[in-house]
Design a protein around this motif. Structure first.
Motif, PDB file in Angstrom:
ATOM      1  N   ALA A   1      35.487  39.731  40.314  1.00  0.00           N
ATOM      2  CA  ALA A   1      35.939  38.596  39.635  1.00  0.00           C
ATOM      3  C   ALA A   1      35.046  37.593  40.113  1.00  0.00           C
ATOM      4  N   PHE A   2      34.729  37.351  41.421  1.00  0.00           N
ATOM      5  CA  PHE A   2      34.026  36.464  41.925  1.00  0.00           C
ATOM      6  C   PHE A   2      32.574  36.253  41.005  1.00  0.00           C
ATOM      7  N   ALA A   3      32.040  37.455  40.947  1.00  0.00           N
ATOM      8  CA  ALA A   3      30.751  37.641  40.054  1.00  0.00           C
ATOM      9  C   ALA A   3      30.848  37.164  38.772  1.00  0.00           C
ATOM     10  N   LEU A   4      32.093  37.487  38.077  1.00  0.00           N
ATOM     11  CA  LEU A   4      32.063  37.136  36.736  1.00  0.00           C
ATOM     12  C   LEU A   4      32.472  35.447  36.648  1.00  0.00           C
TER      13      LEU A   4
ATOM     14  N   ASN B   1      39.362  34.696  32.135  1.00  0.00           N
ATOM     15  CA  ASN B   1      39.933  35.855  32.688  1.00  0.00           C
ATOM     16  C   ASN B   1      39.635  36.050  34.279  1.00  0.00           C
ATOM     17  N   PRO B   2      38.309  35.873  34.659  1.00  0.00           N
ATOM     18  CA  PRO B   2      38.038  36.395  35.803  1.00  0.00           C
ATOM     19  C   PRO B   2      38.908  35.568  37.091  1.00  0.00           C
ATOM     20  N   ILE B   3      39.276  34.356  36.550  1.00  0.00           N
ATOM     21  CA  ILE B   3      40.150  33.496  37.437  1.00  0.00           C
ATOM     22  C   ILE B   3      41.620  34.343  38.089  1.00  0.00           C
TER      23      ILE B   3
ATOM     24  N   VAL C   1      33.780  47.530  36.374  1.00  0.00           N
ATOM     25  CA  VAL C   1      34.140  47.518  37.861  1.00  0.00           C
ATOM     26  C   VAL C   1      35.445  47.265  37.875  1.00  0.00           C
ATOM     27  N   THR C   2      35.880  46.333  37.584  1.00  0.00           N
ATOM     28  CA  THR C   2      37.452  45.943  37.473  1.00  0.00           C
ATOM     29  C   THR C   2      38.172  47.011  36.969  1.00  0.00           C
TER      30      THR C   2
END
Length: 199
Positions: free
Chosen positions: A27-30, A71-73, A134-135
């Motif tokens: 999520a951080f990378a995205l 969405n990554p948030i 990955v998620t």
């Protein structure tokens, strides 16, 4: 609810911490990629490898901001829960039934959302986002593991028979996860012909 060894579940605690760390990093990378694209609309995400395997199409689509923000948030906030619960389990914590049900509800939402995103990626956007995958890979087994744990711990129904069934099912979580991955892979291959793009 009477205490049982399953309530502590150190194995589940270890998995939750591993999955939480992996999911949070994805999520951080995205999030970084999304901020990079917002700063420079002409830039290319570092996870864009081809027309088929890329992050940009997913991040810039409406599906990438379903709730009005990227969405990554959701992942940055949501994956903290498994990390904390996993650490607490390793420390010997025991949670009330309502807590487990609330935690399961969060995992069920994540699982359902991931299934929807998989469908959107394969059948609508026609792309496979590396960090998204990955998620997916950690959300699916985590949902299965938490669901089975609720059965074996008696959080759903405090019945010896249900507990025994849950205890047996826990050994099948890895296989169920692999089968789920295989289904996604078959769908992706059927719809997107992934293998031909690799050669």
């Amino acid at each position: 609810m009477p205490a049982t060894p399953h309530h502590r579940a150190p194995g589940l605690g270890i998995w939750l911490m591993i999955a939480g760390a992996i999911g949070w990093y994805a999520a951080f990378a995205l999030t970084q990629e999304r901020l990079h694209l917002l700063e420079d609309p002409n830039a290319t995400a570092s996870c864009d490898f081809s027309v088929l395997v890329q992050c940009t199409a997913n991040l810039e689509s409406w599906q990438g901001s379903v709730f009005g923000f990227p969405n990554p948030i959701l992942g940055l906030a949501g994956w903290i829960a498994p990390l904390v619960v996993g650490a607490a389990l390793l420390a010997g914590a025991r949670f009330a039934r309502w807590f487990w049900l609330l935690f399961w509800a969060g995992m069920a939402f994540a699982f359902g959302f991931v299934i929807w995103l998989i469908g959107q990626s394969i059948f609508v956007l026609g792309t496979l986002c590396p960090w998204c995958m990955v998620t997916w890979s950690v959300t699916i087994p985590t949902f299965y593991a938490v669901t089975v744990h609720l059965l074996r711990s008696g959080a759903v129904l405090d019945s010896p028979r249900v507990r025994r069934v849950g205890a047996r099912l826990m050994a099948w979580v890895p296989l169920a996860s692999v089968v789920s991955y295989a289904i996604v892979a078959v769908l992706a291959q059927t719809r997107l012909d992934v293998l031909s793009s690799l050669f």
